[in-house]
Design a protein around this motif. Structure first.
Motif, PDB file in Angstrom:
ATOM      1  N   LEU A   1     -54.830  10.274  33.402  1.00 16.73           N
ATOM      2  CA  LEU A   1     -54.631   8.644  32.555  1.00 16.73           C
ATOM      3  C   LEU A   1     -55.060   8.612  31.169  1.00 16.73           C
ATOM      4  O   LEU A   1     -55.802   9.236  30.850  1.00 16.73           O
ATOM      5  N   PRO A   2     -53.549   8.637  30.896  1.00 15.49           N
ATOM      6  CA  PRO A   2     -53.945   9.170  29.488  1.00 15.49           C
ATOM      7  C   PRO A   2     -53.791   7.898  27.982  1.00 15.49           C
ATOM      8  O   PRO A   2     -54.681   8.804  27.498  1.00 15.49           O
TER       9      PRO A   2
ATOM     10  N   TYR B   1     -65.435  13.352  28.940  1.00 12.54           N
ATOM     11  CA  TYR B   1     -64.843  12.588  28.568  1.00 12.54           C
ATOM     12  C   TYR B   1     -63.472  12.671  27.762  1.00 12.54           C
ATOM     13  O   TYR B   1     -63.032  13.193  27.348  1.00 12.54           O
ATOM     14  N   GLN B   2     -62.834  11.077  27.609  1.00 14.13           N
ATOM     15  CA  GLN B   2     -61.671  11.790  26.871  1.00 14.13           C
ATOM     16  C   GLN B   2     -61.468  10.836  25.669  1.00 14.13           C
ATOM     17  O   GLN B   2     -61.590   9.468  25.264  1.00 14.13           O
TER      18      GLN B   2
ATOM     19  N   ARG C   1     -54.264  14.422  22.019  1.00 13.05           N
ATOM     20  CA  ARG C   1     -55.200  13.631  23.283  1.00 13.05           C
ATOM     21  C   ARG C   1     -56.373  15.230  23.693  1.00 13.05           C
ATOM     22  O   ARG C   1     -55.207  15.728  23.548  1.00 13.05           O
ATOM     23  N   VAL C   2     -57.540  14.945  23.483  1.00 12.63           N
ATOM     24  CA  VAL C   2     -58.556  15.773  23.953  1.00 12.63           C
ATOM     25  C   VAL C   2     -59.147  15.393  25.197  1.00 12.63           C
ATOM     26  O   VAL C   2     -59.900  14.073  25.023  1.00 12.63           O
ATOM     27  N   ILE C   3     -59.258  16.137  26.085  1.00  8.54           N
ATOM     28  CA  ILE C   3     -60.439  16.391  27.616  1.00  8.54           C
ATOM     29  C   ILE C   3     -61.720  17.004  26.956  1.00  8.54           C
ATOM     30  O   ILE C   3     -61.122  18.424  26.655  1.00  8.54           O
ATOM     31  N   LYS C   4     -62.592  16.119  27.314  1.00  9.49           N
ATOM     32  CA  LYS C   4     -64.136  17.223  27.008  1.00  9.49           C
ATOM     33  C   LYS C   4     -65.076  17.240  27.922  1.00  9.49           C
ATOM     34  O   LYS C   4     -65.110  16.931  28.657  1.00  9.49           O
TER      35      LYS C   4
ATOM     36  N   PRO D   1     -53.896  18.181  26.716  1.00 13.79           N
ATOM     37  CA  PRO D   1     -53.075  17.919  28.079  1.00 13.79           C
ATOM     38  C   PRO D   1     -51.509  17.894  27.066  1.00 13.79           C
ATOM     39  O   PRO D   1     -50.305  18.507  27.675  1.00 13.79           O
ATOM     40  N   ALA D   2     -51.596  17.569  26.165  1.00 17.67           N
ATOM     41  CA  ALA D   2     -50.165  17.935  26.011  1.00 17.67           C
ATOM     42  C   ALA D   2     -49.396  18.758  25.377  1.00 17.67           C
ATOM     43  O   ALA D   2     -47.827  19.310  24.966  1.00 17.67           O
TER      44      ALA D   2
END
Length: 150
Positions: A18-19, A34-35, A48-51, A64-65
């Protein structure tokens, strides 16, 4: 693996696909996933960072990238923090039989690349690359445990 850890892993995996999503994706008890996005998509400065948060402290950041993740104990060297960090590492950085992790010996924390052997003193934070492997048995276990997620 605890059910809340399995649900955390599932939320992280969902966000990989879910970018465009921004904000809190999943929350339960003391855990939150959260993102966030920095910059403008398609430009050089975009990230983009997922925390993953535990008690309001970011214990894991995933880019992710770049296929990079950063883990941190945020100054809280507790069994819960260690367990959450190790679950994330076993799912994202493990090959199914060996994975990096944090362990405690005689009151001191250590980081090891080889499942609790030849550890180096834990500095409180570590950045490393990862590879999402769908055949990882820990991920499959997380899927089963988190089956009734919402």
């Amino acid at each position: 693996m605890r059910k809340i850890e399995a649900q955390t892993i599932q939320a992280i995996r969902d966000l990989f696909w879910l970018p465009e999503y921004s904000g809190i994706y999943w929350r339960s008890g003391n855990m939150e996933v959260y993102q966030a996005h920095d910059g403008i998509q398609g430009t050089y400065g975009y990230a983009r960072v997922i925390k993953v948060e535990l008690h309001g402290n970011v214990i894991c950041k995933i880019w992710p990238a770049d296929e990079v993740l950063e883990i941190s104990d945020c100054g809280w060297r507790t069994n819960t923090t260690k367990s959450r960090i190790n679950t994330i590492l076993s799912c994202l950085c493990g090959d199914g039989t060996r994975f990096p992790g944090v362990y405690q010996k005689a009151g001191d924390w250590f980081f090891s690349w080889n499942t609790w052997t030849d550890g180096i003193p834990w500095s409180g934070k570590k950045r490393m690359s990862y590879a999402l492997n769908a055949d990882n048995w820990t991920l499959k276990l997380a899927e089963k445990k988190a089956a009734v997620r919402r």
